[in-house]
Motif scaffolding. Structure first.
Motif, PDB file in Angstrom:
ATOM      1  N   LYS A   1     -34.585  24.050  -0.508  1.00  0.00           N
ATOM      2  CA  LYS A   1     -33.544  23.045  -0.665  1.00  0.00           C
ATOM      3  C   LYS A   1     -32.405  23.282   0.321  1.00  0.00           C
ATOM      4  CE  LYS A   1     -30.517  20.932  -4.129  1.00  0.00           C
ATOM      5  NZ  LYS A   1     -30.074  20.962  -5.555  1.00  0.00           N
ATOM      6  N   ILE A   2     -32.018  24.549   0.486  1.00  0.00           N
ATOM      7  CA  ILE A   2     -30.980  24.878   1.463  1.00  0.00           C
ATOM      8  C   ILE A   2     -31.482  24.602   2.873  1.00  0.00           C
ATOM      9  CG2 ILE A   2     -29.548  26.739   2.413  1.00  0.00           C
ATOM     10  CD1 ILE A   2     -29.603  28.051  -0.349  1.00  0.00           C
TER      11      ILE A   2
ATOM     12  N   ILE B   1     -22.901  30.787   9.652  1.00  0.00           N
ATOM     13  CA  ILE B   1     -23.662  31.408   8.571  1.00  0.00           C
ATOM     14  C   ILE B   1     -23.719  32.915   8.736  1.00  0.00           C
ATOM     15  CG2 ILE B   1     -25.914  31.479   7.432  1.00  0.00           C
ATOM     16  CD1 ILE B   1     -26.328  28.602   8.527  1.00  0.00           C
TER      17      ILE B   1
ATOM     18  N   ASP C   1     -20.806  29.752   5.312  1.00  0.00           N
ATOM     19  CA  ASP C   1     -21.905  30.009   4.377  1.00  0.00           C
ATOM     20  C   ASP C   1     -22.333  31.471   4.470  1.00  0.00           C
ATOM     21  OD1 ASP C   1     -23.092  27.012   3.690  1.00  0.00           O
ATOM     22  OD2 ASP C   1     -22.318  27.154   5.735  1.00  0.00           O
TER      23      ASP C   1
ATOM     24  N   GLU D   1     -31.178  20.996   3.647  1.00  0.00           N
ATOM     25  CA  GLU D   1     -29.762  20.637   3.855  1.00  0.00           C
ATOM     26  C   GLU D   1     -29.293  21.057   5.242  1.00  0.00           C
ATOM     27  OE1 GLU D   1     -25.408  22.305   2.503  1.00  0.00           O
ATOM     28  OE2 GLU D   1     -27.084  22.568   1.114  1.00  0.00           O
ATOM     29  N   LEU D   2     -29.560  22.322   5.615  1.00  0.00           N
ATOM     30  CA  LEU D   2     -29.106  22.825   6.911  1.00  0.00           C
ATOM     31  C   LEU D   2     -29.820  22.144   8.073  1.00  0.00           C
ATOM     32  CD1 LEU D   2     -28.835  26.675   6.208  1.00  0.00           C
ATOM     33  CD2 LEU D   2     -26.970  25.011   6.386  1.00  0.00           C
TER      34      LEU D   2
ATOM     35  N   TYR E   1     -31.657  32.203  -0.205  1.00  0.00           N
ATOM     36  CA  TYR E   1     -32.177  31.098   0.594  1.00  0.00           C
ATOM     37  C   TYR E   1     -33.412  30.479  -0.052  1.00  0.00           C
ATOM     38  CZ  TYR E   1     -33.502  28.579   4.846  1.00  0.00           C
ATOM     39  OH  TYR E   1     -33.811  27.611   5.771  1.00  0.00           O
ATOM     40  N   ASN E   2     -33.499  29.143   0.011  1.00  0.00           N
ATOM     41  CA  ASN E   2     -34.683  28.448  -0.489  1.00  0.00           C
ATOM     42  C   ASN E   2     -34.891  27.161   0.306  1.00  0.00           C
ATOM     43  OD1 ASN E   2     -32.861  26.499  -1.543  1.00  0.00           O
ATOM     44  ND2 ASN E   2     -32.754  27.574  -3.505  1.00  0.00           N
TER      45      ASN E   2
ATOM     46  N   LEU F   1     -25.793  33.700   3.406  1.00  0.00           N
ATOM     47  CA  LEU F   1     -27.165  33.564   2.931  1.00  0.00           C
ATOM     48  C   LEU F   1     -27.838  34.916   2.817  1.00  0.00           C
ATOM     49  CD1 LEU F   1     -28.499  30.498   4.960  1.00  0.00           C
ATOM     50  CD2 LEU F   1     -27.683  30.540   2.594  1.00  0.00           C
TER      51      LEU F   1
ATOM     52  N   VAL G   1     -34.837  32.073   8.706  1.00  0.00           N
ATOM     53  CA  VAL G   1     -34.156  30.823   8.374  1.00  0.00           C
ATOM     54  C   VAL G   1     -34.328  29.815   9.508  1.00  0.00           C
ATOM     55  CG1 VAL G   1     -31.917  29.743   7.935  1.00  0.00           C
ATOM     56  CG2 VAL G   1     -32.472  31.944   6.866  1.00  0.00           C
TER      57      VAL G   1
ATOM     58  N   ARG H   1     -21.666  24.768  11.120  1.00  0.00           N
ATOM     59  CA  ARG H   1     -21.741  25.670   9.981  1.00  0.00           C
ATOM     60  C   ARG H   1     -21.909  27.073  10.561  1.00  0.00           C
ATOM     61  NH1 ARG H   1     -24.047  22.440   5.569  1.00  0.00           N
ATOM     62  NH2 ARG H   1     -24.444  24.302   4.303  1.00  0.00           N
TER      63      ARG H   1
ATOM     64  N   LYS I   1     -25.870  33.577  -0.971  1.00  0.00           N
ATOM     65  CA  LYS I   1     -26.729  32.748  -1.815  1.00  0.00           C
ATOM     66  C   LYS I   1     -28.183  32.940  -1.384  1.00  0.00           C
ATOM     67  CE  LYS I   1     -25.226  28.632  -2.638  1.00  0.00           C
ATOM     68  NZ  LYS I   1     -24.875  27.190  -2.473  1.00  0.00           N
TER      69      LYS I   1
END
Length: 248
Positions: free
Chosen positions: A99-100, A87, A131, A103-104, A96-97, A133, A150, A85, A94
């Motif tokens: 949930k992301i 980024i 992506d 996923e990452l 960032y939170n 972010l 992140v 990915r 998007k």
């Protein structure tokens, strides 16, 4: 997990990579962290990576060629069959939170692109990144601090990165709620006492109290999270009581 950061300030990243949880995870071989100076791929004698925008306007724009060349170099060095990915840290991305983050954290290879100046050549967005972010509705000098934020949130989710494996599971946002309050010794400090329930030794009751505290704290501080949190019937009943007892 392998993480490569394309930046004009690799020393800024390396100073963080070697400390705290990131440093320990790196030493253990849980994660490979690399900072790549994309100025090394400028392809011109002046080592310039930016230029004035077509059509006029203020500021400088990052050129596509050094970014593409740096990414291609990283891909060649990693020689992994898995496509990473890529980024782009960008205010237009998007938000960032957690949930992301979760996923990452499942990915085996991530590449972060940290820009400066006015922005990126649009061809970087269209033909390179997977992506985009953003850390929120504000502007920073560059993408390094957001990328490092992140990365920190991702590494701590890797098995073995934390001393206590339950820490990441119970953190705020991991359950969809804010975390319950914590206390430690002494049991009384300047007249302020630890809640009796935490000293009782009754673990089932403690878990109930902690869940109720998490619900109450989320209701008071981030009620928007309750709209998407996974709540049980018991949670919903507790929330009804909390709402009734909360001051108007």
């Amino acid at each position: 997990m392998r993480i490569d950061v394309l930046t004009l300030f690799p020393e800024m990243c390396e100073s963080v990579f070697g400390t705290s949880i990131l440093g320990k995870a790196r030493e253990k071989g849980i994660v490979a962290l690399n900072a790549v100076n994309f100025r090394d791929f400028s392809g011109n004698k002046h080592n310039s990576v930016d230029d004035t925008p077509y059509g006029g306007g203020g500021g400088m724009v990052l050129k596509p060629d050094p970014i593409f060349a740096a990414v291609e170099h990283v891909l060649e060095m990693s020689s992994s069959p898995v496509k990473p990915r890529i980024i782009l840290m960008c205010p237009q991305g998007k938000t960032y939170n957690q949930k992301i983050a979760e996923e990452l954290a499942q990915e085996s290879h991530l590449i972060f692109i940290c820009g400066h100046y006015e922005g990126y050549d649009e061809r970087i967005r269209e033909h390179l990144v997977t992506d985009e972010l953003s850390m929120g509705d504000y502007v920073l000098t560059g993408g390094e601090l957001p990328a490092l934020t992140v990365i920190d949130s991702l590494v701590r989710l890797q098995p073995g990165a934390l001393g206590n494996e339950t820490s990441a599971i119970t953190d705020s946002f991991s359950t969809g709620l804010l975390e319950y309050p914590h206390y430690t010794r002494p049991a009384e400090f300047r007249g302020w006492k630890v809640p009796d329930i935490l000293l009782s030794g009754h673990h089932a009751n403690i878990e109930v109290w902690r869940r109720e505290q998490a619900l109450q704290r989320t209701l008071e501080r981030r009620p928007d999270l309750l709209e998407t949190a996974e709540l049980t019937k018991k949670d919903l009943k507790a929330l009804e009581i909390l709402k009734k007892n909360s001051p108007a």
